[in-house]
Every structure is written in C-alpha cells, then in structure tokens.
Enzyme design. Structure first.
Site, mmCIF file in Angstrom:
data_model
loop_
_atom_site.group_PDB
_atom_site.id
_atom_site.type_symbol
_atom_site.label_atom_id
_atom_site.label_comp_id
_atom_site.label_asym_id
_atom_site.label_seq_id
_atom_site.Cartn_x
_atom_site.Cartn_y
_atom_site.Cartn_z
ATOM 1 N N ASN A 154 0.798 -1.227 0.000
ATOM 2 C CA ASN A 154 0.000 0.000 0.000
ATOM 3 C C ASN A 154 0.831 1.279 0.000
ATOM 4 O O ASN A 154 0.512 2.233 -0.694
ATOM 5 C CB ASN A 154 -0.976 -0.003 1.184
ATOM 6 C CG ASN A 154 -0.306 -0.174 2.515
ATOM 7 O OD1 ASN A 154 0.619 -0.968 2.668
ATOM 8 N ND2 ASN A 154 -0.763 0.560 3.517
ATOM 9 N N GLU A 252 4.172 -4.355 12.539
ATOM 10 C CA GLU A 252 3.283 -3.204 12.351
ATOM 11 C C GLU A 252 2.129 -3.703 11.501
ATOM 12 O O GLU A 252 2.291 -3.983 10.317
ATOM 13 C CB GLU A 252 4.034 -2.055 11.679
ATOM 14 C CG GLU A 252 3.378 -0.710 11.886
ATOM 15 C CD GLU A 252 2.204 -0.478 10.951
ATOM 16 O OE1 GLU A 252 1.042 -0.608 11.424
ATOM 17 O OE2 GLU A 252 2.425 -0.196 9.788
ATOM 18 N N CYS A 286 -2.866 1.755 6.727
ATOM 19 C CA CYS A 286 -3.183 1.091 8.000
ATOM 20 C C CYS A 286 -3.771 2.063 9.009
ATOM 21 O O CYS A 286 -4.583 1.678 9.860
ATOM 22 C CB CYS A 286 -1.943 0.413 8.564
ATOM 23 S SG CYS A 286 -0.551 1.529 8.871
#
Length: 486
Positions: A154, A252, A286
């Site tokens: 992303n 993460e 995110c």
C-alpha cells in the site's frame, strides 16, 4: 540516467547485482489499466538462504566501517531519492495507484528516513555501569546482524525504507522482500538507490516473492531480526514463526482507527478532516480513519457535509489524470471492500453515496447508521469507505473507540484540547492526534500500534530504531587478572 531506465532490473532480483531469480518471472500489472508494466524476477526459498549467507558475510565489513562512511551512504541515499522523485512517483502511480500528491509524500518521507538514519551511526551507543568489582563496566549496542524486512503493497516506499535505512545505518545487512504487487517501486527502486549511494555489494538485497519466500526469510539462521508490515492475520503467522526460531519480530499490523468528533467543533471543517483521513490513497493505509464516531447532536449534519464533499472527488488513473482517488490494488481487495459494504447494508446501514465500482475504481463511500455489529464497523476495511456512527456521551464513545481488537491510531476533534487529551487516555492506541485525522507519519516520531495492530513503536526516532535493530552487550575490563579460590 534515471534509476530504472536501462531495464537491467526487469525479470531479475537484486543480490548486489541484477541476477536471475530461481522462481522465474511474473508480470507487474498496472491496476488502473490492467496493462503489464514489466517482467519482475521471482525469488525462491533457496534464493533467500543464499542471500542470507551473503548478507552475513558482507555485514561484518559493513559494521566495521567507520561510522562516517555509513552516515555518508545514508545521506547519499536520501539525495538519490530526491533527485529521482519524478521517476519514483511515476512508478508509484502506475504500480500502486498512488495519486501524485501521495507520491510526493512518499518520496519526501522516504528521503527523510534516510537523512534521519544518517545520524544514527554517530549517536551515543552505550552507557557506563557501576560495578562492585574493580573493573570498567559498560553496556553497548551492537548490530543485530542480518535484518529481514517484509514490506506491503500500500505504501511501498515508506513502509520499506523506515526499516531498511536505520538497520543499515546501525551496521546491519538487510534482505528485503517487497510485496510482489509493488516490487518495482518498493524493491527495484531501492536496489538502485543504494547502489548509487555506494553501499557495498551484499549488504542490501531485494527478493520479491510469495509467502514461501517470507517464511524462508523468517527462518534463515543468519537473519536475527524481522521487521514486518502487513495484515494482522499474516503478522500473527510471522510472529509465531519468529518466536519458534527465537528471533525478534517487529510487527506493524492492521488498524480500525476511530475519529471522534465532539459536538463543539466546526462541522464543515471536521468533515474535511475526516474525509482526508478516510479517502487518502483510497483508504489503503493502515492508519486510515475507519470509523467516524460523531456526537449525536451533529451526526446527521456531519454525514451530510461529508457526503457532499465525497461526491465531488474525482476517481481515475493517477498516472494519466489529475484525480483524488486511484484504483484499489487488485480485484481481491475490491471484492473484500464491496463485501463489507453490502453486508453492512444488509444489517441496516445506509449508503449515502458510493457503494459502486468500475473495474478497480471504487467510488468513495459514506455509510450512515452504522452499528457496532456491522462488518464495516468491526473489521479493517482498507478501502474508501467512511462509516458514521453516532454516540451520546464521552463514556460511550470511549467504550466504542476502544471496543475493537485494534489499537493503531486515534483522532479526536474538539475545541477543548485538554478534554481531548483526557479522553485519549481512556483509549488504547499507539498514536493519538488531537484535532487531526488518523493518518500521520514522520521520520522523527516513533510509530507502532498495540493489540492486534502490532507490537508497539518499533520505527521512528533514534531510541526506537536503536532498540529495534541492535543488541545490548555487557562488557567489563580489568587491568589485572583476578584471583579466584580454585
């Protein structure tokens, strides 16, 4: 010459030079058009094992290099990124669907990650300790050795370089596995950047591949630290595998971040903040604002203003048009997003705008009347969808915001800043932004989530980076041999 103009990278992996991957090649595809961009080399587990051995060998000399040399390479890498910004933005637009301003942000932040990392080699790396014996006692930080970096599709530049740069600066070698869907902008680009920066061969390697390559990277004996960014589901697998092999894993992971809108705000301004948090990069971040928790006294007005703003956002090919949103990464992601929308509507949510798509272009969507049992509320959407849920009290909204397994980012909009800070203390979250949306990132700031969002702040700022990519070693020194009773 531009970074990738010579085409030497096509169909190859980077091991200190462009070489054939044992897995052959696959096509990098442009989400906006479906066109093939170029052949990309595919690595295998065997390639990973060989790369880890090369990295371990090269790392020793790199760690022994003068700290000024490591700092120089990192500074040069940042400059190479800036000098080639237009080319890198083009690859980001074509390969990941990033609009030009988001490409600007990625390149700028990636360069800053290198510049910040360049200060790490000269950072104090130990402390004197008291000892009950007649000796010098101190603790020092030493390189972990070989660091494996597994990066997502992303935000392929930032989410790779924020581990690569500090790990290299601190004397480690790095083996990078970029997501196969963004192996050019998130892999080949960095191979060329560090080659241009003068990094010795073997210290940094790029091996695109699937889950088998990721597993091989986690289990390779030479790899002592794993920096993983990706989904919570995959992160649990990586963390468990790393634990079995007694390795540190910095995870993460996903998020379902809340934006709390209190009743004292300017509704129009708040809706603009919320729109940016949700629809930046098609929601494929995110930290994206995934839940708009709005006080019941302004919830309808907020939803109406948000809808009006969203309806004006152009969607299209970011490489060839000036648009606000580009395509989703692939059909699987599009179908997942649409499934969450339709399932929530079936449970009673209303589509105020959007909820449709053409190809991989999903219209920005506002959902009203979203309840806590709706899929769009409970799950990470990772798409351009803004669920709006009303609340009536601070106690209720604190429970709502804290009521999912995630704890990545939190935004609170209010004129009473201290009330916002007090509210934030009641909600577990790795990141908190008072009077801003949830998508914020700076190279100088620690970054990470709690709960299902990860294992805490493991990137950003000297303290977090040193802790992430070094080991603590206790050293004592005596002037003479001690006398022992046997």
């Amino acid at each position: 010459m531009a970074l990738l103009d010579d085409g030497a990278w096509q169909g190859r992996v980077w091991t200190g030079s462009w070489t054939e991957g044992s897995g052959g090649t696959y096509d990098a595809v442009e989400p906006a058009t479906g066109d093939v961009i170029a052949p990309v080399g595919r690595a295998t587990p065997e390639d990973v094992r060989a790369a880890a051995e090369r990295a371990a060998e090269a790392q020793r000399a790199w760690a022994a290099a003068p700290f000024e040399e490591r700092a120089r390479v990192l500074r040069r890498a940042g400059q190479v990124l800036e000098d080639n910004a237009d080319e890198i933005k083009g690859w980001l637009a074509r390969e990941s669907g990033a609009i030009q301003p988001f490409g600007d942000f990625q390149v700028h932040t990636s360069a800053q990650e290198c510049y910040e990392a360049s200060a790490l080699p000269s950072h104090p790396y130990g402390e004197l300790l008291r000892s009950g014996a007649p000796r010098l006692s101190f603790a020092r930080r030493v390189p972990a050795g070989v660091v494996g970096v597994i990066a997502p599709f992303n935000v392929p530049t930032i989410l790779a370089i924020r581990a690569i740069a500090p790990a290299l600066a601190l004397g480690n070698a790095v083996v990078l596995k970029p997501d196969p869907r963004t192996a050019i902008s998130g892999g080949a680009v960095f191979a060329r950047v560090f080659e241009e920066a003068g990094l010795p061969a073997g210290v940094f390697q790029v091996l695109p591949g699937g889950a088998d390559v990721g597993e091989a990277l986690v289990t390779a004996p030479q790899v002592r630290v794993i920096a993983f960014t990706g989904s919570t589901k995959a992160g649990r697998i990586v963390g468990a595998l790393a634990g079995q092999h007694l390795k540190r894993a910095h995870l993460e992971l996903g998020g379902n971040s809340a934006l709390i809108v209190l009743p004292d705000v300017d509704v129009t301004a708040a809706a603009s903040v919320g729109a940016w948090g949700t629809f930046s990069h098609q929601g494929q971040i995110c930290m994206a604002t995934s839940r708009h928790l709005v006080h019941e006294s302004i919830a309808e007005e907020y939803a109406a203003v948000l809808t009006e703003k969203v309806e004006k956002l152009p969607v299209g090919d970011p490489f060839r048009e000036q648009v606000a949103l580009g395509p989703l990464i692939d059909a699987g992601q599009r179908d997942r997003v649409h499934g969450l929308v339709t399932a929530s509507v079936e449970k009673g949510a209303t589509v105020r705008t959007g909820g449709t798509f053409e190809g991989l272009f999903y219209r920005p969507t506002v959902l009203g009347g979203v309840a806590i049992d709706h899929p769009a509320y409970q799950e990470e959407i990772f798409g351009p969808v803004a669920p709006v849920t009303p609340f009536s009290s601070l106690d209720e909204v604190a429970a709502l915001a804290a009521g999912t397994e995630y704890g990545l980012s939190l935004g609170i909009l209010t004129r009473d800043v201290y009330a916002g800070l007090e509210l934030a203390e009641r909600i577990p979250s790795g990141l908190v932004h008072i009077n801003d949306q949830t998508v914020n990132d700076e190279a100088v700031a620690p970054f990470g989530g709690v709960g299902a969002s990860g294992t805490g702040s493991r990137h950003g700022g000297p303290q977090a980076n040193i802790e992430a990519f070094t080991e603590t070693q206790w050293v004592t020194v005596r002037g003479d041999l001690p006398a022992y009773p046997f």
